[in-house]
Write an enzyme that holds these catalytic residues in place. Structure first.
Site, PDB file in Angstrom:
ATOM      1  N   ARG A   1       8.084  -1.298  -2.826  1.00 35.66           N
ATOM      2  CA  ARG A   1       7.001  -1.179  -3.825  1.00 35.66           C
ATOM      3  C   ARG A   1       7.466  -1.380  -5.267  1.00 35.66           C
ATOM      4  NH1 ARG A   1       5.464  -1.756   0.226  1.00 35.66           N
ATOM      5  NH2 ARG A   1       4.058  -0.549   1.520  1.00 35.66           N
TER       6      ARG A   1
ATOM      7  N   SER B   1      -2.324   4.906  -2.498  1.00 34.01           N
ATOM      8  CA  SER B   1      -1.312   5.973  -2.471  1.00 34.01           C
ATOM      9  C   SER B   1      -0.741   6.148  -3.870  1.00 34.01           C
ATOM     10  CB  SER B   1      -0.155   5.600  -1.540  1.00 34.01           C
ATOM     11  OG  SER B   1      -0.609   5.580  -0.224  1.00 34.01           O
TER      12      SER B   1
ATOM     13  N   GLU C   1       3.773   5.604  -7.423  1.00 32.63           N
ATOM     14  CA  GLU C   1       3.662   4.188  -7.056  1.00 32.63           C
ATOM     15  C   GLU C   1       2.713   3.500  -8.040  1.00 32.63           C
ATOM     16  OE1 GLU C   1       3.024   3.474  -2.838  1.00 32.63           O
ATOM     17  OE2 GLU C   1       1.849   1.689  -3.306  1.00 32.63           O
TER      18      GLU C   1
HETATM   19  C1  LIG Z   1      -8.034   1.782  -1.248  1.00 32.36           C
HETATM   20  C2  LIG Z   1      -6.688   1.236  -1.662  1.00 32.36           C
HETATM   21  C3  LIG Z   1      -5.743   0.925  -0.698  1.00 32.36           C
HETATM   22  C4  LIG Z   1      -4.489   0.428  -1.070  1.00 32.36           C
HETATM   23  N1  LIG Z   1      -3.595   0.115  -0.076  1.00 32.36           N
HETATM   24  C5  LIG Z   1      -2.392  -0.389  -0.431  1.00 32.36           C
HETATM   25  C6  LIG Z   1      -1.436  -0.748   0.577  1.00 32.36           C
HETATM   26  O1  LIG Z   1      -1.682  -0.632   1.778  1.00 32.36           O
HETATM   27  N2  LIG Z   1      -0.236  -1.222   0.175  1.00 32.36           N
HETATM   28  C7  LIG Z   1       0.076  -1.391  -1.147  1.00 32.36           C
HETATM   29  O2  LIG Z   1       1.184  -1.858  -1.446  1.00 32.36           O
HETATM   30  N3  LIG Z   1      -0.804  -1.066  -2.109  1.00 32.36           N
HETATM   31  C8  LIG Z   1      -2.021  -0.579  -1.795  1.00 32.36           C
HETATM   32  N4  LIG Z   1      -2.920  -0.254  -2.774  1.00 32.36           N
HETATM   33  C9  LIG Z   1      -2.530  -0.390  -4.197  1.00 32.36           C
HETATM   34  C10 LIG Z   1      -2.875  -1.753  -4.834  1.00 32.36           C
HETATM   35  O3  LIG Z   1      -4.029  -2.291  -4.247  1.00 32.36           O
HETATM   36  C11 LIG Z   1      -1.722  -2.739  -4.706  1.00 32.36           C
HETATM   37  O4  LIG Z   1      -0.584  -2.225  -5.345  1.00 32.36           O
HETATM   38  C12 LIG Z   1      -2.075  -4.108  -5.305  1.00 32.36           C
HETATM   39  O5  LIG Z   1      -1.081  -5.033  -4.965  1.00 32.36           O
HETATM   40  C13 LIG Z   1      -2.223  -4.072  -6.827  1.00 32.36           C
HETATM   41  O6  LIG Z   1      -2.773  -5.320  -7.237  1.00 32.36           O
HETATM   42  P1  LIG Z   1      -3.675  -5.408  -8.549  1.00 32.36           P
HETATM   43  O7  LIG Z   1      -3.959  -6.833  -8.798  1.00 32.36           O
HETATM   44  O8  LIG Z   1      -4.850  -4.513  -8.430  1.00 32.36           O
HETATM   45  O9  LIG Z   1      -2.637  -4.848  -9.603  1.00 32.36           O
HETATM   46  P2  LIG Z   1      -2.952  -4.097 -10.977  1.00 32.36           P
HETATM   47  O10 LIG Z   1      -3.282  -2.667 -10.715  1.00 32.36           O
HETATM   48  O11 LIG Z   1      -3.900  -4.884 -11.784  1.00 32.36           O
HETATM   49  O12 LIG Z   1      -1.492  -4.173 -11.623  1.00 32.36           O
HETATM   50  C14 LIG Z   1      -0.421  -3.489 -11.012  1.00 32.36           C
HETATM   51  C15 LIG Z   1       0.858  -3.768 -11.808  1.00 32.36           C
HETATM   52  O13 LIG Z   1       1.162  -5.144 -11.707  1.00 32.36           O
HETATM   53  C16 LIG Z   1       1.202  -5.735 -13.005  1.00 32.36           C
HETATM   54  N5  LIG Z   1       0.605  -7.071 -12.896  1.00 32.36           N
HETATM   55  C17 LIG Z   1      -0.623  -7.390 -12.422  1.00 32.36           C
HETATM   56  N6  LIG Z   1      -0.781  -8.723 -12.432  1.00 32.36           N
HETATM   57  C18 LIG Z   1       0.365  -9.246 -12.940  1.00 32.36           C
HETATM   58  C19 LIG Z   1       0.793 -10.557 -13.223  1.00 32.36           C
HETATM   59  N7  LIG Z   1       0.036 -11.630 -12.979  1.00 32.36           N
HETATM   60  N8  LIG Z   1       2.026 -10.729 -13.747  1.00 32.36           N
HETATM   61  C20 LIG Z   1       2.818  -9.662 -14.008  1.00 32.36           C
HETATM   62  N9  LIG Z   1       2.465  -8.395 -13.761  1.00 32.36           N
HETATM   63  C21 LIG Z   1       1.238  -8.184 -13.242  1.00 32.36           C
HETATM   64  C22 LIG Z   1       0.394  -4.816 -13.902  1.00 32.36           C
HETATM   65  O14 LIG Z   1       0.809  -4.924 -15.257  1.00 32.36           O
HETATM   66  C23 LIG Z   1       0.712  -3.474 -13.288  1.00 32.36           C
HETATM   67  O15 LIG Z   1       1.956  -3.005 -13.746  1.00 32.36           O
HETATM   68  C24 LIG Z   1      -4.180   0.240  -2.438  1.00 32.36           C
HETATM   69  C25 LIG Z   1      -5.145   0.537  -3.413  1.00 32.36           C
HETATM   70  C26 LIG Z   1      -6.384   1.033  -3.049  1.00 32.36           C
HETATM   71  C27 LIG Z   1      -7.400   1.315  -4.100  1.00 32.36           C
END
Ligand SMILES: Cc1cc2nc3c(=O)[nH]c(=O)nc-3n(C[C@H](O)[C@H](O)[C@H](O)COP(=O)(O)OP(=O)(O)OC[C@H]3O[C@@H](n4cnc5c(N)ncnc54)[C@H](O)[C@@H]3O)c2cc1C
Length: 311
Positions: free
Chosen positions: A174, A225, A295
């Site tokens: 992660r 999480s 996380e």
């Molecule tokens: C119901 C639910 C279930 C989930 N299940 C999982 C799971 O099973 N496994 C898991 O790993 N996660 C899970 N997550 C967490 C989350 O969905 C993941 O971590 C996902 O990959 C985050 O993507 P995002 O685009 O929403 O990131 P954001 O929240 O928008 O960003 C996360 C981080 O990445 C950075 N970032 C975003 N885009 C870029 C970019 N283009 N370049 C550089 N940095 C960037 C941001 O600055 C931030 O630090 C879950 C979340 C929810 C709400």
């Protein structure tokens, strides 16, 4: 010293909004305001915007689906940049070339339509490919870096855009160099999938969806999480052992279904969430001597944390 945004230069680079309510884009539906909010519609527009911000040293935060990020301050005094406008996908054989704002679900659904799969474990992770790459998202034994063939990035250091071999981002559980603070923007990535049977893909997708529905508060506002596993043991295990399911601070509560999730009720503030996180950490530390690591990405909130250490 407060830095000023070069509005005139930016006006020609990308459209923006002022004092944008970040709860509108958060999967937890909480968040303060962003002083400026940008949603570029192409890689070129994003890079032009970043060039300008870097030149004047104006703070910014990249955001994809905001499904793993908690903005804690009443106003984030910088620019929040959403990659959601970067949504193109194309295919070369078994390789899928995606821009950073493509959701994992859209990518896998597109690939399934072309007869490719093998990464159904990732289907129901909310958020974008860019966010998944930054945090090495994963589920059911598969991580996004397991299927990455290449990553296209912009380096903040010199503003250059280059294609990288994924391991150069140093992925581990992660996290990656990006999540650890390296000034790197993911512009896109290439994902390699296997030629598959449509029925198998659908069956796998359903299986993983059912597993989630059984154990997670799907449909309730959350960021997934909150904590990482500690020495292979899930944070939920410790939180559950302390009988903390349902424990709340203001409108933020530990989910009754999954002790590792915090869910937000109407009226919850990011500070409620942050205070609850601090309490969970303290209780788990006192009871088990375990230091839980978040996380989720917490932006701001120094006032809450400072307030606690003062007491
Ligand atoms: C119901 C639910 C279930 C989930 N299940 C999982 C799971 O099973 N496994 C898991 O790993 N996660 C899970 N997550 C967490 C989350 O969905 C993941 O971590 C996902 O990959 C985050 O993507 P995002 O685009 O929403 O990131 P954001 O929240 O928008 O960003 C996360 C981080 O990445 C950075 N970032 C975003 N885009 C870029 C970019 N283009 N370049 C550089 N940095 C960037 C941001 O600055 C931030 O630090 C879950 C979340 C929810 C709400």
């Amino acid at each position: 010293m407060k830095r000023e945004l070069p509005i005139a230069a930016l006006r020609s680079a990308c459209e923006y909004k002022e004092l944008f309510d970040l709860s509108r884009i958060s999967t937890m539906r909480v968040g303060g305001l962003a002083r400026y909010f940008f949603k570029p519609v192409s890689k070129e527009e994003l890079c032009r915007l970043l060039d300008i911000l870097d030149e004047v040293g104006y703070p910014y935060k990249l955001i994809g689906g905001a499904s793993n990020t908690l903005f804690c301050d009443d106003v984030y005094e910088g620019a929040v940049i959403s990659t959601r406008g970067l949504g193109s996908i194309s295919r070369e054989g078994s390789s899928f070339l995606c821009e950073a704002g493509v959701s994992l679900a859209s990518l896998l659904s597109y690939a399934a339509g072309c007869g490719y799969g093998g990464a159904e474990q990732l289907w129901h992770i909310p958020g974008t490919l860019g966010g998944a790459v930054a945090g090495n998202a994963g589920a059911h034994g598969l991580e996004v870096f397991d299927v990455l063939e290449g990553v296209y990035i912009r380096r903040g250091l010199d503003g250059r855009c280059v294609e990288l071999s994924p391991e150069l981002l140093e992925p581990s559980y992660r996290t990656t160099k990006i999540k650890c603070g390296a000034d790197i923007t993911v512009l896109g990535a290439t994902v390699g999938l296997d030629f598959s049977n449509a029925e198998d893909i659908l069956r796998q997708k359903r299986k993983f969806a059912q597993m989630r529905a059984k154990t997670q508060p799907i449909g309730e506002p959350s960021l997934g999480s909150v904590f990482k596993r500690s020495d292979g043991v899930s944070a939920a295990f410790y939180i559950d052992k302390l009988g903390l399911k349902g424990y709340r601070v203001g409108g933020a509560a530990i989910s009754d279904k999954h002790a590792g999730f915090i869910v937000a009720e109407r009226g919850a503030s990011p500070k409620d969430v942050l205070r609850l996180i601090a309490i969970i950490k303290e209780k788990v530390h006192d009871a088990f001597g375990i230091g839980l690591e978040c996380e989720i990405d917490i932006v701001g909130g120094a006032d809450v944390l400072f307030d606690r250490t003062e007491k």
